[in-house]
Design an enzyme around this catalytic site. Structure first.
Site, PDB file in Angstrom:
ATOM      1  N   THR A 168       0.877  -1.161   0.000  1.00 15.26           N
ATOM      2  CA  THR A 168       0.000   0.000   0.000  1.00 15.26           C
ATOM      3  C   THR A 168       0.916   1.213   0.000  1.00 15.26           C
ATOM      4  O   THR A 168       2.075   1.088   0.369  1.00 15.26           O
ATOM      5  CB  THR A 168      -0.865   0.036   1.287  1.00 15.26           C
ATOM      6  OG1 THR A 168      -1.467  -1.231   1.500  1.00 15.26           O
ATOM      7  CG2 THR A 168      -1.949   1.089   1.209  1.00 15.26           C
ATOM      8  N   ARG A 196     -12.893  -7.715  -4.598  1.00 18.14           N
ATOM      9  CA  ARG A 196     -12.384  -7.656  -3.224  1.00 18.14           C
ATOM     10  C   ARG A 196     -11.955  -6.231  -2.890  1.00 18.14           C
ATOM     11  O   ARG A 196     -11.279  -5.571  -3.663  1.00 18.14           O
ATOM     12  CB  ARG A 196     -11.200  -8.609  -3.066  1.00 18.14           C
ATOM     13  CG  ARG A 196     -10.570  -8.616  -1.668  1.00 18.14           C
ATOM     14  CD  ARG A 196      -9.376  -7.678  -1.574  1.00 18.14           C
ATOM     15  NE  ARG A 196      -8.707  -7.755  -0.272  1.00 18.14           N
ATOM     16  CZ  ARG A 196      -7.734  -6.929   0.110  1.00 18.14           C
ATOM     17  NH1 ARG A 196      -7.302  -5.980  -0.692  1.00 18.14           N
ATOM     18  NH2 ARG A 196      -7.187  -7.066   1.313  1.00 18.14           N
TER      19      ARG A 196
END
Length: 308
Positions: A168, A196
């Site tokens: 991330t 997802r």
């Protein structure tokens, strides 16, 4: 206030020697861009958006053009941003054909009455705002293709390895007026099911910003982060009088002991203090304050240089 920006490039199970310098330069560039925005009088929101855009444009990171691929070999990206002045929030998930999801998240925050748009709705909104659409394959790197092939060979379809999938990018900032903000963006986890959504676009999990407390951006195993609301949990500890270091350690420790989930946190408080903390093997990070640029990748590694 003396402005500060902190950025992270995601938790990792290990960064190869070949990639290390590219990752380091990317994270330093993001922090420098964010800090220059603050020094020029820009807001904390401007700074975190600017820093994250740098990382979304860098194929070394799992966001934007470096995003990992889902089970079908496609990119689905998530992002969120928050303004600590009034708790304004913008988030998008499962977006496919735009270069910078964090910019779209900010448009959601500023141009709609909503906090969160997803998939086709986010796509239609992006078009209405004049956000350029690009062919999805332009965002797919050869490294991402190889990672998906390897994951499918080793783990099988829809069995993503949580310990390896913690990429991330994010940023937190405090501006000259004492306002805080966070931004987080990701391509998710390799070989994920279509649709997802992880923690990154979810306020309270992927990040949180409140002028009365501070701002945090998280990285790590998204499902674990969601279950403990990692970002808000960290700020709760700060509200209760814990130090920055204690707040980060307590929240990450709880996620690890309760769920065996690994992750990382960057945190700035309302006074301009900051901390980086992680339980994964490594986490590229950089922080800029008072003309100094600090950075590291491995545990205990801190490099400091003067900013021009």
């Amino acid at each position: 206030m003396d402005p500060v920006v902190v950025v992270h490039g995601g938790g990792a199970s290990g960064i190869t020697k070949e990639r290390r310098e590219c990752v380091r330069q990317g994270i330093l560039s993001a922090a420098t861009v964010g800090y220059n925005i603050l020094k020029a009088g820009g807001s904390a929101v401007d700074a975190v958006e600017g820093a994250v855009v740098v990382l979304e444009n860098d194929p070394e990171f799992n966001a934007g053009c470096g995003s990992v691929l889902n089970i079908n070999g496609d990119i689905e990206m998530d992002a969120s941003i928050m303004d600590g002045r009034d708790l304004s929030t913008g988030a998008v998930s499962a977006v496919r054909c735009i270069a910078n999801p964090i910019k779209l998240a900010r448009l959601v925050m500023e141009k709609t009455p909503h906090c969160f748009l997803t998939d086709r709705g986010a796509e239609k909104f992006a078009a209405s705002m004049g956000v350029p659409q690009i062919p999805g394959e332009q965002l797919v790197t050869e490294r991402s293709r190889k990672h998906l092939e390897k994951e499918k060979r080793e783990k099988g379809a829809q069995k993503a390895d949580c310990k390896k999938n913690m990429g991330t990018v994010g940023a937190v900032a405090l501006d000259c007026k004492g306002n805080v903000a966070y931004a987080t963006s990701t391509g998710g986890i390799i070989n994920k099911m279509v649709g997802r959504v992880g923690d990154s676009p979810c306020v309270g999990s992927g990040g949180y910003a409140d002028n009365n407390i501070g701002a945090v951006s998280t990285t790590g195993h998204g499902e674990s982060i969601l279950k403990v609301n990692l970002a808000r949990l960290t700020l709760f500890h700060l509200e209760q009088g814990k130090s920055l270091e204690e707040a980060a350690t307590l929240s990450l420790g709880y996620m690890k002991s309760r769920l065996r989930g690994l992750g990382g946190i960057i945190l700035v408080d309302k006074a301009g203090g900051w901390v980086v903390k992680w339980t994964s093997t490594s986490m590229p990070w950089a922080a800029a304050k008072a003309g100094k640029l600090h950075s590291g990748i491995e545990l205990g590694e801190v490099n400091t240089v003067d900013l021009l």
